[in-house]
Design a protein around this motif. Structure first.
Motif, PDB file in Angstrom:
ATOM      1  N   GLY A 107       0.973  -1.280   0.262  1.00 33.68           N
ATOM      2  CA  GLY A 107      -0.087   0.095  -0.018  1.00 33.68           C
ATOM      3  C   GLY A 107       0.997   1.307  -0.069  1.00 33.68           C
ATOM      4  O   GLY A 107       0.345   2.208  -0.044  1.00 33.68           O
ATOM      5  N   ILE A 108       2.313   1.215  -0.191  1.00 28.56           N
ATOM      6  CA  ILE A 108       3.108   2.379  -0.109  1.00 28.56           C
ATOM      7  C   ILE A 108       3.593   2.283  -1.470  1.00 28.56           C
ATOM      8  O   ILE A 108       4.092   1.461  -2.293  1.00 28.56           O
ATOM      9  CB  ILE A 108       4.181   2.195   0.746  1.00 28.56           C
ATOM     10  N   TYR A 109       3.580   3.589  -2.159  1.00 26.70           N
ATOM     11  CA  TYR A 109       3.841   3.707  -3.514  1.00 26.70           C
ATOM     12  C   TYR A 109       5.341   4.888  -3.373  1.00 26.70           C
ATOM     13  O   TYR A 109       4.851   5.848  -2.973  1.00 26.70           O
ATOM     14  CB  TYR A 109       2.942   4.505  -4.317  1.00 26.70           C
ATOM     15  N   ILE A 110       6.056   4.381  -4.251  1.00 26.98           N
ATOM     16  CA  ILE A 110       7.412   5.107  -4.239  1.00 26.98           C
ATOM     17  C   ILE A 110       7.777   5.205  -5.723  1.00 26.98           C
ATOM     18  O   ILE A 110       7.895   4.588  -6.423  1.00 26.98           O
ATOM     19  CB  ILE A 110       8.483   4.599  -3.226  1.00 26.98           C
ATOM     20  N   GLY A 111       7.786   6.584  -6.065  1.00 25.17           N
ATOM     21  CA  GLY A 111       7.946   6.950  -7.219  1.00 25.17           C
ATOM     22  C   GLY A 111       8.973   8.161  -7.399  1.00 25.17           C
ATOM     23  O   GLY A 111       9.201   8.989  -6.619  1.00 25.17           O
ATOM     24  N   TRP A 112       9.540   8.274  -8.538  1.00 23.13           N
ATOM     25  CA  TRP A 112      10.576   9.262  -8.938  1.00 23.13           C
ATOM     26  C   TRP A 112      10.031  10.186 -10.131  1.00 23.13           C
ATOM     27  O   TRP A 112       9.972   9.273 -11.235  1.00 23.13           O
ATOM     28  CB  TRP A 112      11.925   8.595  -9.476  1.00 23.13           C
ATOM     29  N   ARG A 113       9.737  11.309  -9.951  1.00 25.82           N
ATOM     30  CA  ARG A 113       9.163  12.164 -11.010  1.00 25.82           C
ATOM     31  C   ARG A 113       9.316  13.502 -10.492  1.00 25.82           C
ATOM     32  O   ARG A 113       9.758  14.140  -9.656  1.00 25.82           O
ATOM     33  CB  ARG A 113       7.477  11.826 -10.974  1.00 25.82           C
ATOM     34  N   CYS A 114       9.078  14.197 -11.629  1.00 33.66           N
ATOM     35  CA  CYS A 114       9.083  15.852 -11.588  1.00 33.66           C
ATOM     36  C   CYS A 114       7.754  16.231 -10.957  1.00 33.66           C
ATOM     37  O   CYS A 114       6.717  15.574 -10.774  1.00 33.66           O
ATOM     38  CB  CYS A 114       9.104  16.428 -12.947  1.00 33.66           C
ATOM     39  N   PRO A 115       7.854  17.027  -9.823  1.00 38.17           N
ATOM     40  CA  PRO A 115       6.664  17.498  -9.079  1.00 38.17           C
ATOM     41  C   PRO A 115       5.564  17.979  -9.818  1.00 38.17           C
ATOM     42  O   PRO A 115       4.449  17.822  -9.447  1.00 38.17           O
ATOM     43  CB  PRO A 115       7.071  18.693  -8.193  1.00 38.17           C
ATOM     44  N   GLU A 116       5.758  18.538 -11.033  1.00 37.69           N
ATOM     45  CA  GLU A 116       4.503  18.972 -11.830  1.00 37.69           C
ATOM     46  C   GLU A 116       3.764  17.792 -12.602  1.00 37.69           C
ATOM     47  O   GLU A 116       2.733  17.986 -13.210  1.00 37.69           O
ATOM     48  CB  GLU A 116       4.933  19.907 -12.875  1.00 37.69           C
TER      49      GLU A 116
END
Length: 251
Positions: A107-116
């Motif tokens: 249930g924990i989602y970890i992602g790498w992205r630009c804030p927008e």
């Protein structure tokens, strides 16, 4: 004729020269003290040439070029990698698949992205690397309250997990796999100062630790393969399923 030689004499002279040449060749067979024949023989093509195959330099391999069936991404990729296509696709997407399964289970989602953005450039899993050089599995577990997930490796000063690409494919450098003797495990994301992330401080502006380098902070010399933006324009997000629903993010 002005030369004083008629056609008959020229023909006789030509025949004499040919005859003399033949005598010389035949004589060389018997005059050789080693007993080996020195006769001139026509060039014989090698067996490989006779079989219409290619002569390959030592240490190289040759594969026939098979054109793609269609001018489409998958068709071209299959033509390029052929029998290795399935294995390479699996290797490429396995980290994403494993991270997605981990998110569904915890249930924990970890992602790498630009804030927008409303989508993750890369899903982060337990085997994903932090800027400090250690895996996510070597950091404290996210509890759903603070996004500062420090490293638990003794002596590491990392106070918050920050994803860093650990494969050349993550930054679009697919061609590196084509190099002979290339070891993917040695690849590291680098700064414009030419030193990798492990040679920079984990805190503050990530200044370079390499001797003689005046780099004030990590300035990536690569772009994200998903959005074409630099590492420092991204953030690592730790989110619960409820938070992603509320923010309109995929879950």
């Amino acid at each position: 004729m002005s030369s004083g030689q008629g056609p008959g004499k020229q023909k006789a002279k030509t025949q004499a020269v040919v005859h003399e040449s033949n005598q010389t060749i035949r004589g060389s067979k018997t005059d050789n003290t080693s007993g080996a024949s020195q006769a001139l023989v026509p060039h014989q093509p090698s067996q490989a040439q006779q079989q219409n195959t290619m002569l390959v330099p030592k240490g190289y391999t040759v594969k026939p070029i098979v054109p793609a069936e269609k001018a489409e991404l998958i068709s071209v990729a299959k033509a390029m990698h052929r029998e290795q296509f399935g294995a390479r696709v699996k290797e490429l997407f396995d980290p994403e698949r494993e991270a997605a399964l981990e998110a569904l289970q915890t249930g924990i989602y970890i992602g790498w992205r630009c804030p927008e953005y409303k989508w993750d450039c890369i899903r982060v899993g337990v085997k994903s690397k932090c800027f400090c050089g250690h895996l996510l599995a070597e950091h404290e577990r996210f509890t759903g309250t603070s996004v500062r997930v420090p490293c638990v490796v003794a002596g590491c000063q990392c106070r918050a997990y920050a994803f860093i690409p650990s494969r050349p494919e993550d930054v679009g450098e697919f061609w590196l796999r084509k190099r002979r003797n290339f070891d993917p495990s040695t690849w590291r994301a680098k700064c414009r100062c030419k030193h990798n992330h492990e040679e920079h401080n984990v805190g503050g502006s990530h200044s370079c630790k390499a001797g003689g380098c005046s780099c004030p902070g990590f300035d990536s010399n690569f772009l994200c393969a998903a959005c074409d933006k630099h590492w420092e324009q991204h953030q690592t997000f730790f989110e619960t399923e409820a938070h992603r629903k509320e923010a309109g993010l995929p879950y």
